[in-house]
Scaffold this motif. Structure first.
Motif, PDB file in Angstrom:
ATOM      1  N   LEU A   9      -8.427  43.461 -27.969  1.00  0.00           N
ATOM      2  CA  LEU A   9      -8.659  44.004 -26.634  1.00  0.00           C
ATOM      3  C   LEU A   9      -8.000  43.104 -25.605  1.00  0.00           C
ATOM      4  CD1 LEU A   9     -12.418  45.090 -26.725  1.00  0.00           C
ATOM      5  CD2 LEU A   9     -10.394  46.477 -27.115  1.00  0.00           C
ATOM      6  N   SER A  10      -7.042  43.659 -24.889  1.00  0.00           N
ATOM      7  CA  SER A  10      -6.276  42.915 -23.902  1.00  0.00           C
ATOM      8  C   SER A  10      -6.432  43.568 -22.540  1.00  0.00           C
ATOM      9  CB  SER A  10      -4.801  42.887 -24.330  1.00  0.00           C
ATOM     10  OG  SER A  10      -3.979  42.362 -23.321  1.00  0.00           O
ATOM     11  N   GLY A  11      -6.046  42.855 -21.494  1.00  0.00           N
ATOM     12  CA  GLY A  11      -6.115  43.412 -20.148  1.00  0.00           C
ATOM     13  C   GLY A  11      -6.458  42.343 -19.141  1.00  0.00           C
ATOM     14  N   LYS A  17     -12.744  45.125 -20.092  1.00  0.00           N
ATOM     15  CA  LYS A  17     -12.700  44.823 -21.532  1.00  0.00           C
ATOM     16  C   LYS A  17     -14.101  44.662 -22.120  1.00  0.00           C
ATOM     17  CE  LYS A  17     -10.139  41.146 -21.217  1.00  0.00           C
ATOM     18  NZ  LYS A  17     -10.009  41.146 -19.733  1.00  0.00           N
ATOM     19  N   THR A  18     -14.950  43.891 -21.443  1.00  0.00           N
ATOM     20  CA  THR A  18     -16.280  43.626 -21.990  1.00  0.00           C
ATOM     21  C   THR A  18     -17.124  44.892 -21.994  1.00  0.00           C
ATOM     22  OG1 THR A  18     -16.168  41.335 -21.215  1.00  0.00           O
ATOM     23  CG2 THR A  18     -18.336  42.191 -21.796  1.00  0.00           C
ATOM     24  N   GLU A  95     -11.671  39.932 -28.239  1.00  0.00           N
ATOM     25  CA  GLU A  95     -11.511  40.126 -26.794  1.00  0.00           C
ATOM     26  C   GLU A  95     -10.804  38.903 -26.217  1.00  0.00           C
ATOM     27  OE1 GLU A  95     -13.824  40.739 -22.544  1.00  0.00           O
ATOM     28  OE2 GLU A  95     -15.004  40.557 -24.366  1.00  0.00           O
ATOM     29  N   THR A 125      -4.865  47.743 -24.537  1.00  0.00           N
ATOM     30  CA  THR A 125      -4.786  47.084 -23.233  1.00  0.00           C
ATOM     31  C   THR A 125      -5.472  47.961 -22.198  1.00  0.00           C
ATOM     32  OG1 THR A 125      -2.765  45.854 -23.706  1.00  0.00           O
ATOM     33  CG2 THR A 125      -3.264  46.281 -21.392  1.00  0.00           C
ATOM     34  N   ILE A 126      -6.397  47.354 -21.468  1.00  0.00           N
ATOM     35  CA  ILE A 126      -7.138  48.057 -20.432  1.00  0.00           C
ATOM     36  C   ILE A 126      -6.573  47.650 -19.073  1.00  0.00           C
ATOM     37  CG2 ILE A 126      -9.431  48.564 -19.509  1.00  0.00           C
ATOM     38  CD1 ILE A 126     -10.588  47.588 -22.133  1.00  0.00           C
ATOM     39  N   GLN A 152       1.278  42.619 -21.730  1.00  0.00           N
ATOM     40  CA  GLN A 152       0.030  43.302 -22.059  1.00  0.00           C
ATOM     41  C   GLN A 152       0.238  44.810 -22.119  1.00  0.00           C
ATOM     42  OE1 GLN A 152      -2.924  42.029 -19.199  1.00  0.00           O
ATOM     43  NE2 GLN A 152      -3.274  40.074 -20.207  1.00  0.00           N
ATOM     44  N   SER A 194     -14.706  52.816 -18.764  1.00  0.00           N
ATOM     45  CA  SER A 194     -14.285  52.684 -20.170  1.00  0.00           C
ATOM     46  C   SER A 194     -14.926  53.736 -21.077  1.00  0.00           C
ATOM     47  CB  SER A 194     -14.608  51.271 -20.704  1.00  0.00           C
ATOM     48  OG  SER A 194     -13.936  50.285 -19.966  1.00  0.00           O
TER      49      SER A 194
END
Length: 338
Positions: A9-11, A17-18, A95, A125-126, A152, A194
């Motif tokens: 999980l990227s961003g 992300k969390t 994460e 990627t968020i 990203q 999300s």
């Protein structure tokens, strides 16, 4: 021997992300999957890890604090993943910090120590729809950070355009057009908070069953969370620091210090132009209730928490002056109504 799939999980900081990770942990069981988590935070204090454990108390988790793992020795990543593999998860969720380059983590997964046991499943990627178009101008003077934010987008298998409830349709089309300059092939999924069907991520995964994915020399007595600082790069590191000028400052507080949400928000408002992110745990009001605070993109969110530890505030920003920020906080404690 079946390899354990890894989802990265990227961003950027505050993109969501969390929030997504918590949903993934809560819904993994409906896909018959037992997940494990490797979480990295820039600061010395762990905020997001507590949120995950509140939402999913039994999750197997390793934490790397006080640094960005994409800039640390690969042994940090390798050791933490090995410890998680002892618990025989069906999937490992990593994460990253908001300023990590995911391709460097993917590279670490191909190291000889991990290659026989894990496989990359997906890089997600968020993107923060409300702020993503401003990043190039905000960080124009920081080439490393601009490069990281572009990577990203470029290396993602799935791009989640989050917080679309905060933008117009016209802005969304402009953002998607910009994304396509860096990534022509991957799906773009517009979301708010999300929220989307996790079949898209978990649908092709299957439980690992009883097959062991653990090397014989792994520590099979491991029964606790791995919490250690991610090592900062040394002079011989081949990678430039992905977080370059970004710094983290932690302001600890007395156990019995109760403040108001307004007090904290007024402090953040003064320094908001320097801050990329802020988060922390506070004792709020006369009832001395515990709250977690999340500040990102000039927005502040409060949520009641079961956290019982010492309250603290983590500030993440560009070229921060720790003494100035700490002095201002202390001055407000003595001069302003809490």
């Amino acid at each position: 021997m079946s390899k354990v799939p890894v989802i990265v999980l990227s961003g950027f900081l505050g993109s969501g992300k969390t929030t997504l990770l918590i949903r993934m942990l809560q819904e993994a069981a409906s896909f018959n999957l037992g997940p494990a988590v490797l979480m990295n935070e820039l600061g010395k204090q762990d905020v997001d890890g507590h949120l995950l454990q509140e939402a999913s108390p039994d999750v197997n988790m390793a934490k790397l604090l006080d640094g960005c793992i994409c800039c640390s020795k690969k042994s940090d990543i390798s050791d933490s993943i090995k410890q998680l593999l002892v618990r025989k998860p069906d999937v490992i969720l990593i994460e990253l910090t908001g300023v990590a380059n995911p391709e460097e983590i993917v590279d670490a997964l191909t190291e000889p120590a991990l290659l026989p046991y894990v496989k990359l499943h997906k890089v997600i990627t968020i993107l923060d729809a409300e702020n993503v178009l401003e990043y190039n101008s905000i960080f124009a003077s920081d080439r490393e950070l601009v490069h990281t934010l572009r990577r990203q987008m470029e290396v993602a298998d799935l791009l989640i355009l989050n917080k679309i409830d905060l933008i117009t349709d016209k802005q969304q089309k402009s953002i998607e057009k910009t994304i396509r300059k860096f990534n022509e092939r991957s799906s773009i999924l517009p979301t708010a908070h999300s929220q989307f069907d996790l079949e898209l991520i978990f649908g092709t995964l299957r439980p690992q069953g009883s097959q062991s994915t653990v090397a014989p020399n792994f520590n099979k007595k491991f029964q606790f969370q791995a919490i250690k600082p991610a090592q900062l790069p040394n002079e011989t590191s081949k990678h430039s620091p992905s977080f370059s000028r970004i710094q983290t400052i932690t302001i600890p507080m007395d156990d019995n210090l109760a403040v108001s949400q307004r007090f904290v928000e007024r402090y953040l408002a003064k320094w908001g132009s320097l801050l990329l992110r802020a988060k922390g745990y506070f004792i709020i009001g006369a009832k001395h209730e515990s709250f977690v605070m999340q500040f990102a993109g000039k927005r502040t969110n409060w949520q009641q928490s079961t956290f019982q530890g010492k309250p603290y505030l983590v500030l993440i920003g560009m070229d921060l002056d720790a003494k100035t920020l700490e002095d201002d906080w202390q001055k407000r404690l003595t001069e302003s109504p809490l």
